[in-house]
Design a protein around this motif. Sequence first.
Motif, PDB file in Angstrom:
ATOM      1  N   SER A  73       5.248   0.427  -2.803  1.00 41.75           N
ATOM      2  CA  SER A  73       4.238  -0.337  -2.072  1.00 41.75           C
ATOM      3  C   SER A  73       3.120  -0.845  -2.977  1.00 41.75           C
ATOM      4  O   SER A  73       2.549  -1.907  -2.732  1.00 41.75           O
ATOM      5  N   TYR A 103       2.145  -4.383   0.363  1.00 31.75           N
ATOM      6  CA  TYR A 103       2.296  -3.911   1.742  1.00 31.75           C
ATOM      7  C   TYR A 103       3.092  -2.616   1.732  1.00 31.75           C
ATOM      8  O   TYR A 103       3.813  -2.316   0.787  1.00 31.75           O
ATOM      9  N   ARG A 104       2.922  -1.834   2.788  1.00 31.80           N
ATOM     10  CA  ARG A 104       3.619  -0.567   2.878  1.00 31.80           C
ATOM     11  C   ARG A 104       5.071  -0.831   3.253  1.00 31.80           C
ATOM     12  O   ARG A 104       5.344  -1.392   4.318  1.00 31.80           O
ATOM     13  N   LYS A 152       3.102  -3.288   6.582  1.00 33.00           N
ATOM     14  CA  LYS A 152       1.698  -3.609   6.786  1.00 33.00           C
ATOM     15  C   LYS A 152       0.964  -3.784   5.449  1.00 33.00           C
ATOM     16  O   LYS A 152       1.021  -2.916   4.575  1.00 33.00           O
ATOM     17  N   VAL A 153       0.264  -4.915   5.331  1.00 32.56           N
ATOM     18  CA  VAL A 153      -0.551  -5.195   4.139  1.00 32.56           C
ATOM     19  C   VAL A 153      -1.778  -4.289   4.177  1.00 32.56           C
ATOM     20  O   VAL A 153      -2.381  -4.074   5.229  1.00 32.56           O
ATOM     21  N   SER A 192      -8.202  -6.858  -0.216  1.00 30.40           N
ATOM     22  CA  SER A 192      -6.852  -6.934   0.340  1.00 30.40           C
ATOM     23  C   SER A 192      -5.843  -7.112  -0.781  1.00 30.40           C
ATOM     24  O   SER A 192      -6.066  -7.864  -1.736  1.00 30.40           O
ATOM     25  N   VAL A 214      -3.041  -8.531  -0.311  1.00 30.37           N
ATOM     26  CA  VAL A 214      -2.165  -9.621   0.120  1.00 30.37           C
ATOM     27  C   VAL A 214      -1.791 -10.522  -1.056  1.00 30.37           C
ATOM     28  O   VAL A 214      -0.734 -11.161  -1.061  1.00 30.37           O
ATOM     29  N   VAL A 235       1.582  -9.788  -2.433  1.00 32.53           N
ATOM     30  CA  VAL A 235       2.706 -10.328  -1.664  1.00 32.53           C
ATOM     31  C   VAL A 235       3.087 -11.698  -2.221  1.00 32.53           C
ATOM     32  O   VAL A 235       4.262 -11.978  -2.474  1.00 32.53           O
ATOM     33  N   GLY A 275      -1.794  -6.479   9.095  1.00 30.12           N
ATOM     34  CA  GLY A 275      -2.633  -5.700   8.193  1.00 30.12           C
ATOM     35  C   GLY A 275      -2.795  -4.281   8.689  1.00 30.12           C
ATOM     36  O   GLY A 275      -2.818  -4.037   9.901  1.00 30.12           O
ATOM     37  N   THR A 325      -4.762  -9.807   6.074  1.00 31.59           N
ATOM     38  CA  THR A 325      -3.975 -11.025   5.817  1.00 31.59           C
ATOM     39  C   THR A 325      -4.704 -12.286   6.269  1.00 31.59           C
ATOM     40  O   THR A 325      -4.109 -13.365   6.286  1.00 31.59           O
TER      41      THR A 325
END
Length: 578
Positions: free
Chosen positions: A321, A326-327, A332-333, A344, A346, A349, A498, A504
């Motif tokens: 992760s 994200y997990r 989930k971010v 964040s 994000v 990603v 999130g 996000t």
Amino acid sequence: MFMKYAHHFHAYQPGDIVYVHDGDGSKPIEYEERKSPVAVKIRGEEVRGENWTRAMLYSYEHISDTLSRMKGISVDIEPFTFLMLLRYHRKAFEETVGLLQGFDAVPTTPFHPIVPHLDEFEQRILAKVSFDFYTPFTGEKDVIGYWLPEAVITRKSASIVESSTDKRLVFLLDERQLLYDFPQAKHSCNRYGNSFVFGREWRISDAFAFNTLDVPGLVSATLAYRDDYKENLGVPYLLFTASDLESLLGNPAQLDRFTAWMGGLEENGVERVSAMEFVRKKLSGEFRRLDGECSFEMGVKDYSAWSDYFDLSLDGKTSDSRWLGYRRADGKVFAREVKGRKVSQVWKVAFTRLFEELNRFVRLGVLKGLEDLGVGSQNAEEFLVRYARVFFRDYYDYFGVETSLGYVLEPVNGDREALKLGRAYYLMLLANHSCPRFWENLDTRVSFGNVSAIAKAIIELMRYFDGSETKSIFIEAYLRLLNFEGLHHLWDLGSMEGLEGWETTENAWSEALKPEVPNSGYNVVTRAALYVGKRDLRGELRSLIEPYNLEWAVADTGHIPGEVHGHWENSEWCEHRN
């Protein structure tokens, strides 16, 4: 006592490349390095470097001196790191070579990518190169270790590595990656596929690396793992720990702490053998085995790692992760704290997806170019493996290994045009260091280095395919780098969930991309792509960057949080003095 003890050191520095100079692919790359002076203290002595990489490499001389007096140590050094050591500090390189010839040298994947995140084609190339690179140290050994960067592993990735050698392998992992079916498997010789596996005791490893236990505490914590069942049977068992080699530099006393820790174990009757030597002695019968030992099949969690955000775990095991943003368990971010504020992740990603796309563009372009030269797929793969003898030529020449262009070009019928394609492919590999996504802030010297390398590969393929429709693919790829900020909308990242709900959003994305330097308004991805483009794009290609403010195309970045203990001449940001 039948307890045995092993410690593994993982050595990796990504380099401080800000720009790769032009070349025709017939020679190793030449590049411009970051000029951002820094010093670290070791045993009261200040070790200086013109950048972080240089300071770390200069410090290897101190490390080699200490480790040369040790037993039960294994070491892996990422190949590009080893090459830089040869280039910048030959004395330390030669001492390290002597060290590895006396220890268990452990092959590892070149360029330190998160291996399972790569296409299987790249995984095959890199696995074969890793064993070729380490042949001077592993040639006669029948059981050798293997270190996957960040220990991120899947059964498929492990099988690709296994199929690339005729050696018996020991994958060195973390205990939080292992799935124990019965208690006696712990600290024993366990199978994983056609190989073996050991997981480090992470609590002791971290206590040393982060200086949370003094030497008596380290010795006591180690001895607390005594296994009375195996002691009573007279069956040797292995306590295994591991850390980054740079953990020996965490403070001026770390080298002495490690020496005293190892000495304390010896005084308590604990023999030190490497994990590979332990397996060899179990297989040969020199060490007594439990019934079925070395046949026990150990489960390993796919996509687990040795250094994930463990506080996000839902199952008591690690995952990847940290590098995804994200997990993996629920998609989930999440956010992490940087300098007192939540940021964040994000951006990771987008960074991950972007490099997956760019890798694919480069791979398909290189393979098309080789196909146009009349090279079949099997020979194309063999050529790309052999091109390591060009990229790492200085290293191979040191050991007297064949590096002639005749050997490298044999699979492509001697066509020198293929060298340009091999160079572009290896620049892409160089751009896949794992470390940008290890840290929580995007604006770092390692993010800049990855983008600089991939931008160079893309621009060189634009030139190679000039006059062909294929050129447009690489123009599109370069524009993706320039337009990194727009990927949140393009890929609809706001639709991801999130962990707290806000991670996000457009605002979270903008905050994560915000530059950390005073002399640019561009995020580091755009900034690095422009830094290369303003030097390399000519003619009609220059129009790609005309809308941008090229005065903002600087190589300065934010500092990496894990490097703030260094004594930087500029503590505010990681500059590049032209």
